[in-house]
Design a protein around this motif. Sequence first.
Motif, short mmCIF file in Angstrom:
data_model
loop_
_atom_site.label_atom_id
_atom_site.label_comp_id
_atom_site.label_asym_id
_atom_site.label_seq_id
_atom_site.Cartn_x
_atom_site.Cartn_y
_atom_site.Cartn_z
N ASP A 272 25.85 24.53 11.91
CA ASP A 272 24.94 23.72 12.72
C ASP A 272 23.57 23.62 12.07
O ASP A 272 22.97 22.54 11.98
CB ASP A 272 24.83 24.33 14.12
N SER A 273 23.05 24.76 11.61
CA SER A 273 21.72 24.76 10.98
C SER A 273 21.73 23.98 9.67
O SER A 273 20.75 23.30 9.34
CB SER A 273 21.27 26.20 10.73
N ILE B 155 15.93 29.15 7.47
CA ILE B 155 15.94 30.61 7.56
C ILE B 155 17.26 31.10 8.15
O ILE B 155 17.84 32.09 7.69
CB ILE B 155 14.74 31.10 8.39
N ILE B 156 17.78 30.39 9.17
CA ILE B 156 19.04 30.78 9.80
C ILE B 156 20.18 30.67 8.80
O ILE B 156 21.09 31.52 8.77
CB ILE B 156 19.30 29.93 11.05
N CYS B 157 20.16 29.64 7.96
CA CYS B 157 21.20 29.49 6.94
C CYS B 157 21.26 30.71 6.03
O CYS B 157 22.34 31.20 5.67
CB CYS B 157 20.95 28.23 6.11
N PHE C 192 24.82 27.17 -0.25
CA PHE C 192 25.52 28.30 -0.87
C PHE C 192 25.65 29.46 0.11
O PHE C 192 26.73 30.05 0.27
CB PHE C 192 24.75 28.75 -2.12
N PHE C 193 24.55 29.83 0.78
CA PHE C 193 24.60 30.93 1.74
C PHE C 193 25.49 30.60 2.94
O PHE C 193 26.21 31.46 3.44
CB PHE C 193 23.19 31.28 2.21
N VAL C 194 25.44 29.33 3.39
CA VAL C 194 26.24 28.93 4.56
C VAL C 194 27.73 29.02 4.26
O VAL C 194 28.51 29.60 5.02
CB VAL C 194 25.84 27.52 5.01
N TRP C 195 28.17 28.44 3.15
CA TRP C 195 29.60 28.40 2.85
C TRP C 195 30.13 29.78 2.47
O TRP C 195 31.30 30.10 2.75
CB TRP C 195 29.88 27.39 1.75
N THR C 196 29.29 30.62 1.89
CA THR C 196 29.71 31.99 1.64
C THR C 196 29.90 32.74 2.95
O THR C 196 30.88 33.48 3.13
CB THR C 196 28.68 32.73 0.77
N ALA C 197 28.97 32.55 3.89
CA ALA C 197 29.10 33.18 5.21
C ALA C 197 30.33 32.67 5.95
O ALA C 197 31.03 33.43 6.62
CB ALA C 197 27.84 32.92 6.03
N THR D 116 21.87 21.89 20.30
CA THR D 116 22.42 22.02 21.65
C THR D 116 23.74 22.78 21.61
O THR D 116 24.01 23.63 22.47
CB THR D 116 22.62 20.64 22.28
N VAL D 117 24.58 22.48 20.62
CA VAL D 117 25.86 23.19 20.48
C VAL D 117 25.61 24.67 20.23
O VAL D 117 26.26 25.54 20.82
CB VAL D 117 26.68 22.57 19.33
N ARG D 118 24.66 24.97 19.38
CA ARG D 118 24.33 26.36 19.08
C ARG D 118 23.81 27.09 20.32
O ARG D 118 24.19 28.24 20.57
CB ARG D 118 23.28 26.39 17.97
N ASP D 119 22.97 26.43 21.08
CA ASP D 119 22.41 27.05 22.28
C ASP D 119 23.48 27.38 23.31
O ASP D 119 23.42 28.43 23.97
CB ASP D 119 21.35 26.14 22.90
N CYS D 120 24.45 26.49 23.46
CA CYS D 120 25.51 26.72 24.44
C CYS D 120 26.39 27.89 24.03
O CYS D 120 26.81 28.70 24.88
CB CYS D 120 26.35 25.46 24.62
N TYR D 121 26.68 28.02 22.74
CA TYR D 121 27.61 29.06 22.32
C TYR D 121 26.97 30.44 22.32
O TYR D 121 27.66 31.44 22.56
CB TYR D 121 28.16 28.76 20.92
#
Length: 398
Positions: A89-90, A293-295, A47-52, A108-113
């Motif tokens: 990603d999370s 937590i990140i979500c 819910f938090f992810v798709w709202t963001a 890994t994708v998150r770290d690169c960006y």
Amino acid sequence: NPDPFLQLTSSLPSDSPPSNQTNDAPLLTPEQPIFLMTTTAQALSGFFVWTALLLTCHQIYMHLRYYSSPKEQRHIVRILFIVPIYAFDSWLSLLFFTNDQYYVYFDTVRDCYEAFVIYNFLSLCYEYLGGESAIMAEIRGKPIESSCIYGTCCLWGKTYSIGFLRFCKQATLQFCVVKPLMAMVTVILQAFGKYRDGDFNVASGYLYVTIIYNISVSLSLYALFLFYFATRDLLSPYRPMLKFFMVKSVIFLSFWQGMLLAILEKCGAIPQISSPEVSVGEGTVAAGYQNFIICIEMFFAALALRHAFTYKVYMDKRLDSLGHCAPMKSISSSLKETMNPGDMVQDAIHNFSPAYQQYTQQSTLEQGVTAPPISRNHSCVSARDNEKTLLLSSDDEF
């Protein structure tokens, strides 16, 4: 009456240790699932992810629709993309939580960006101020104020120079190299069984990757502090404090948040899961809590970034005489131009190549905007889109 022989044998010490006195981390069985494995955790994070995602994608669309200042909005759109990438990603890592390997590849994708975002934030500040030449015209030769809060106490007696700007850019660009490189090293070590989150053993790659990460991220953060300390008065019309805080909190605080969870896992506060059906190490459990937590955090980050990088200041510039905005074709071409990392490659060449060490770079001037003032110590040597200005003075060491 109980048999005396049975009483005697039962009182003798056993060769096997009691089951509740092992040195291993606490175990959880499928009958005692942790919160991360429940449908409630996945639904709540989703819910938090798709709202963001909806909030940020709408904001990105509006910036592209009113794409009136490409030099600034290009970096803003890149910064805003950190919310969809971090959040989705999370969430994927959380959905595949029971697999010990998947989250490493997702992260890994998150770290690169995130390294790309740090570069774009500093570049956006440069664009706000008109480029290197305009910044140097304002601060060059001024003494660096000694302050323990901003970490400039060791720079007492020095003055701002082109070397100062070079250091800020180089310290940021090194993070853009180290972060993706360490992400690839992590994937390779994971494939050979030499990497596990929270394992500080000298024979594990986690210890060395974490040390390199900390040095690189601290140097990059220090460079951002130095740049803000030097230009905070010039940046005041652009509300720099909120922008600085948001970018730093999303990237740096999430990194140290993961470090804290790794320490808790090392102290035995985070259990592992072991059963015939599911086997998840405590390092993966710690990473699962980090992703959950990140979500949640990305929802609040989307709200704050919406206020920090508002599109409304660009609306009046983009409307034509009839009040129309950009067509969809123009929006798609703007998005394609925005995500092209060619400017970062050129900037790296400009800041690390010895042939450019005595030059500043002037931003491409937008139509209808007058050139920023250039100090008398600068001499124009090129009138191309990326104007280079030679610094004639030789006192530019930092």
